[in-house]
Structures are given as C-alpha cells and as structure tokens.
Design a protein around this motif. Structure first.
Motif, short mmCIF file in Angstrom:
data_model
loop_
_atom_site.label_atom_id
_atom_site.label_comp_id
_atom_site.label_asym_id
_atom_site.label_seq_id
_atom_site.Cartn_x
_atom_site.Cartn_y
_atom_site.Cartn_z
N ASN A 50 0.87 -1.18 0.00
CA ASN A 50 0.00 0.00 0.00
C ASN A 50 0.90 1.23 0.00
OD1 ASN A 50 -2.02 1.87 0.25
ND2 ASN A 50 -2.61 1.31 2.32
N MET A 51 1.30 1.65 -1.20
CA MET A 51 2.33 2.68 -1.35
C MET A 51 1.78 3.89 -2.10
SD MET A 51 4.86 4.06 -3.55
CE MET A 51 5.33 2.90 -4.83
N LYS A 52 2.23 5.05 -1.69
CA LYS A 52 1.83 6.29 -2.35
C LYS A 52 3.08 7.10 -2.70
CE LYS A 52 -1.90 8.40 -1.11
NZ LYS A 52 -2.92 9.14 -0.33
N ILE A 53 3.08 7.67 -3.91
CA ILE A 53 4.19 8.53 -4.34
C ILE A 53 3.78 9.98 -4.14
CG2 ILE A 53 5.68 9.20 -6.25
CD1 ILE A 53 5.09 6.51 -7.56
N LYS A 54 4.63 10.73 -3.42
CA LYS A 54 4.43 12.16 -3.22
C LYS A 54 5.61 12.88 -3.88
CE LYS A 54 1.75 13.31 -0.20
NZ LYS A 54 0.32 13.62 -0.06
N TYR A 55 5.37 13.45 -5.04
CA TYR A 55 6.43 14.11 -5.80
C TYR A 55 6.96 15.33 -5.05
CZ TYR A 55 8.37 17.20 -9.45
OH TYR A 55 9.16 18.05 -10.17
N ALA A 56 8.26 15.34 -4.75
CA ALA A 56 8.92 16.49 -4.12
C ALA A 56 9.11 17.57 -5.18
CB ALA A 56 10.25 16.08 -3.50
N CYS A 57 8.12 18.45 -5.28
CA CYS A 57 8.02 19.30 -6.47
C CYS A 57 9.02 20.44 -6.47
CB CYS A 57 6.60 19.81 -6.64
SG CYS A 57 6.09 21.07 -5.46
N LYS A 58 9.81 20.63 -5.42
CA LYS A 58 10.86 21.64 -5.50
C LYS A 58 11.82 21.34 -6.63
CE LYS A 58 13.60 19.45 -1.80
NZ LYS A 58 15.04 19.58 -1.83
N ALA A 59 11.85 20.08 -7.09
CA ALA A 59 12.73 19.71 -8.20
C ALA A 59 12.32 20.38 -9.50
CB ALA A 59 12.74 18.19 -8.37
N VAL A 79 7.30 22.54 -0.04
CA VAL A 79 8.12 23.09 1.05
C VAL A 79 7.86 24.57 1.28
CG1 VAL A 79 9.93 21.37 0.73
CG2 VAL A 79 10.08 23.53 -0.51
N SER A 80 6.87 25.13 0.58
CA SER A 80 6.60 26.56 0.74
C SER A 80 5.15 26.83 0.39
CB SER A 80 7.51 27.38 -0.19
OG SER A 80 7.10 27.22 -1.55
N PRO A 81 4.62 27.98 0.85
CA PRO A 81 3.25 28.36 0.45
C PRO A 81 3.12 28.52 -1.06
CG PRO A 81 3.94 29.64 2.36
CD PRO A 81 5.16 28.89 1.88
N GLY A 82 4.18 29.01 -1.72
CA GLY A 82 4.13 29.17 -3.17
C GLY A 82 3.96 27.84 -3.88
N GLU A 83 4.73 26.83 -3.46
CA GLU A 83 4.58 25.51 -4.07
C GLU A 83 3.20 24.93 -3.77
OE1 GLU A 83 9.25 23.99 -4.11
OE2 GLU A 83 7.78 22.94 -2.87
N LEU A 84 2.69 25.18 -2.58
CA LEU A 84 1.35 24.71 -2.23
C LEU A 84 0.30 25.31 -3.17
CD1 LEU A 84 -0.67 23.25 -0.40
CD2 LEU A 84 -0.46 25.11 1.24
N ALA A 94 -6.05 20.13 -1.63
CA ALA A 94 -5.07 20.39 -0.58
C ALA A 94 -4.78 19.12 0.21
CB ALA A 94 -5.57 21.49 0.36
N SER A 95 -5.77 18.24 0.35
CA SER A 95 -5.57 17.00 1.12
C SER A 95 -4.58 16.06 0.44
CB SER A 95 -6.91 16.29 1.31
OG SER A 95 -7.48 15.94 0.06
N GLN A 96 -4.27 16.29 -0.84
CA GLN A 96 -3.30 15.47 -1.57
C GLN A 96 -1.89 16.04 -1.46
OE1 GLN A 96 -5.59 15.86 -5.35
NE2 GLN A 96 -5.57 13.62 -5.39
N ILE A 97 -1.73 17.11 -0.70
CA ILE A 97 -0.45 17.81 -0.61
C ILE A 97 0.08 17.74 0.82
CG2 ILE A 97 0.72 20.03 -0.91
CD1 ILE A 97 -1.49 20.79 -2.91
N THR A 98 1.34 17.34 0.93
CA THR A 98 2.05 17.36 2.22
C THR A 98 2.97 18.57 2.25
OG1 THR A 98 2.07 14.94 2.19
CG2 THR A 98 3.45 16.03 3.83
N PHE A 99 2.91 19.33 3.34
CA PHE A 99 3.76 20.51 3.51
C PHE A 99 4.89 20.14 4.45
CE2 PHE A 99 4.31 24.79 5.75
CZ PHE A 99 5.13 25.30 4.75
N THR A 100 6.12 20.11 3.92
CA THR A 100 7.29 19.72 4.70
C THR A 100 8.20 20.93 4.85
OG1 THR A 100 7.15 17.46 3.86
CG2 THR A 100 9.22 18.10 4.87
#
Length: 409
Positions: A50-59, A79-84, A94-100
C-alpha cells in the motif's frame, strides 16, 4: 574514447535542434514519457505494498509537469506556500499535498493547515506550537532525523547528526512528552536521508530506525521514507536497483506492519528521480576559444540557468547535437556569467563549432527551479513533449519581466 551520443538524437521522435529553431535558445525541454516511465518503475518496485508517491516538487514546479504528475496518480510534497498554491493551480486538492517545512515562520504552517494540507513537523518548537494551536483537531506527521549520513555529497545529505532537517531520534522522549501533553494527532512519521543514494543499505538502515520509532506512536497511518534514489548522470553510471530496494524494504515493511498490528501506508517523496532524466537544457555555442592551456566552449547560458555544476559539482552529460560525428576534442564548457561559470572541465566532445547546439542531460530537476536573473539575464522558455507533441509551457522572459516589480524608475 567510445562514443555514447546517438547519431540522430530525438525526444519522442522530435529533433531538439528544430525545437531551438522554433522556441529559441537556451531552452529547457522535458520529456513526459520519461516521467511516466520513472513513476512506473517505482510502482513496479513496490507492487503489493500500500504505497503512495508524493512528488517532491521543489525539483521542478512547472505547472504542466505538476498536472502530468496529477494525471498519472502522483501526489505532492511541497516546502513553501508558493509551491502549495502551484499544486492547487495544477488541480490538486489540498488534502493530496504534504507541507514539509524547514524552520519556516509558524504562520506559513497555519496557512497550510487551514487550507487542508497535511503538515510534516520538523522541530520541537513547531511541535509545541502545533499542539498549543490545534491540540487533537488537526493531523500531522513528524519528521525524524535518524542521524545517518548518506548521499552524493555533504551538501545533499539531510539525515546526519549535523543536518538542520528534522527532530533527532535521540530526542524521542521529548517528542513523546509534547505529543502526550497536547494529545497531538500524529498520523505519520517521516524521514529523508538525502540525495543520490545508490545502495540499498542506507535506506534499510533508516527504515529500521523509523519502524522502531513508530512503535511508540499507536495511531499511525503512514510511514514516509522520503526519497533520494540515485539517477544516472552518464552512460554506464550506477543507479539505485529499484527492484532490489523495493523487495527488501517491502519485506521489512510487511514485518513491521504485522508487529504494529495493522497495515499502514508507505510513502515515498522522490523529486529528482522522477524528473531529472526527463530534462534537457539546449544551448547554442557562441565562441570557441582555443587557449594554450584549454579549449573553451562558450554557450548562451550559465549558472543563472543551471547552477548545479557550480553549486554541487554535479556532472551533466553533454551532447553535440549539431556535429555528433566530429573528431573528439577536449573542452571546458563555460557559461556567459561574469563569474567562474563552468559546466564541464576537460570534457571530450565531438568538435564544437560556433552556433552548434549542445544538450545538457539530466536537467529536469533543480534546473529552472534554481535559476535566477543574475547579470540581469533572462530565464529561458520551457517545452514539454508528451505523446509526441511539443508544447510551450513557459515563455521566455523579457526585460519587462525583470523590471515589473521595481519602483525606482
């Protein structure tokens, strides 16, 4: 030296030289087919989990890339409000987005929570604030620092003892004390070791640390092992054996879930792994300078467009698309910025001439997103190729773009 350049180098059947004629140079080009393939590789490696991919979009935050990720079932780590906000513009809930975050003002965390994103808490002061502010009403993850050093070089290692990221696993007692004090709803534990990790062993080591730590949190839903998989930078380069890594981590994860008493979801947050190989920076040769010490190839780009070689010492394979059959010669490939601005040193390339088009490979990650207007230079256009069609997804900047926020005129 054995040649590695294809004689007719095409991206999904499209000639990159024609792209520069149509859209100009320098030019970032992304191959959507490669992104799809990398996502499929990761899913295949962890089939049955049961795996989920969360793309680290800062790339790479181009909206077209984010939309492609959403279409193929990949969620986001920001990693930022702008990326969000970019994620939401690309169609994510928004529920599909993790803020790190990393040491950000707590108001940014509040904004992320209120919009519905899941926050990944990276410090004890933030954990205390989160508990005081939300108690048990909002879920969060905790970013654990496992104190393991791994990665391509010290600048891209993020889990060693001296790293700024996360809360040290040695502070577990304090973490548990704050969680209990405010009855914080901890739904996941996270760690990210670093980048360019080739061998399975560091991943397994940090996974074991996180699994052991997780036993102290009875209501978890998620174990997030971050990213950092090694990508190929040059022909024959060793990369992470994803199938082997998937097999070993899956086995450990299943054992952990059995011991924990129920099945959790396993998350990964690859960034570079998903987009690096998809990207090409196409540049034009402006001057070939034959010096007694070195032959220099000057191009119409620089560290303002691709800073990784100067910042990290990273290697980017270079193709001479205009003269692939030329005699091999050694060059320093340099940019037009008024600083030491070197893309490659002592690089053997088919003879380079003025106006030749060169391609820098592995430019899909941390290329445009780290670009700047240094020397008042304009940033290039971006093109996405998908299903055999080339589409302009960011226009080239103009002088007006550089001036529009200035008030001194």
């Amino acid at each position: 030296m054995q040649r590695t350049e294809p004689q007719n180098y095409l991206i999904q059947g499209i000639d990159p030289i024609q792209l520069t004629e149509q859209f100009g140079s320098p030019l970032y080009v992304y191959d959507g087919g490669t992104i799809r393939r990398k996502v499929a590789e990761l899913l295949h490696a962890f089939a049955g989990i049961n795996m989920k991919i969360k793309y680290a979009c800062k790339a790479n935050t181009n909206l077209a890339v984010l939309k492609l990720m959403r279409e193929i079932g990949v969620e986001l780590d920001v990693v930022s409000p702008g990326e969000l906000e970019m994620g939401k513009l690309a169609g994510y809930n928004a529920s599909q987005i993790t803020f790190t975050p990393s040491g950000v003002p707590f108001e940014e965390v509040r904004e992320a929570v209120e919009t519905g994103a899941i926050v990944n808490v990276d410090s004890l002061p933030l954990l205390e604030w989160f508990g005081q502010t939300y108690g048990n009403t909002k879920p969060c993850l905790i970013r654990i620092k496992p104190n393991v050093a791994a990665g391509g070089n010290i600048k891209i290692m993020t889990a060693h003892a001296d790293s700024k990221f996360g809360i040290s696993v040695l502070l577990l007692d304090q973490i548990l004390e704050v969680v209990k004090k405010y009855d914080i709803k901890i739904i996941g534990l996270h760690q990210h070791t670093g980048s360019d990790i080739k061998d399975a062993e560091p991943f397994l080591k940090v996974a074991d640390i996180l699994f052991e730590t997780a036993k102290h949190f009875p209501h978890l839903e998620i174990i997030d092992l971050g990213g950092g998989f090694k990508v190929s930078y040059l022909p024959g380069d060793a990369i992470t054996d994803m199938d082997l890594l998937g097999e070993k981590i899956s086995e450990r994860f299943k054992t952990f879930c059995k011991e924990y008493g129920r099945e959790l979801q396993l998350w990964f947050e690859p960034g570079k792994f998903l987009v690096s190989e998809s990207g090409y920076l196409l540049v034009k040769t402006t001057v070939v300078k034959e010096d007694p010490a070195r032959n220099f190839v000057h191009v119409d780009s620089g560290l303002n467009h691709l800073i990784r070689p100067m910042m990290y010492g990273s290697y980017h394979h270079i193709l001479n698309l205009s003269n692939p059959d030329g005699a091999l010669k050694s060059y320093n490939v340099v940019g037009y910025i008024c600083e030491t601005d070197t893309f490659a040193s002592d690089r053997e390339l088919p003879e380079v001439r003025k106006d030749d088009i060169l391609a820098f490979l592995n430019a899909g990650a941390y290329g445009f997103t780290m670009s700047s207007n240094y020397n008042a230079r304009l940033r290039p256009a971006e093109v996405l190729i998908d299903n055999g069609q080339a589409r302009l997804v960011r226009r080239r900047e103009t002088l007006e773009d550089l001036l529009q926020t200035q008030l001194g005129m």
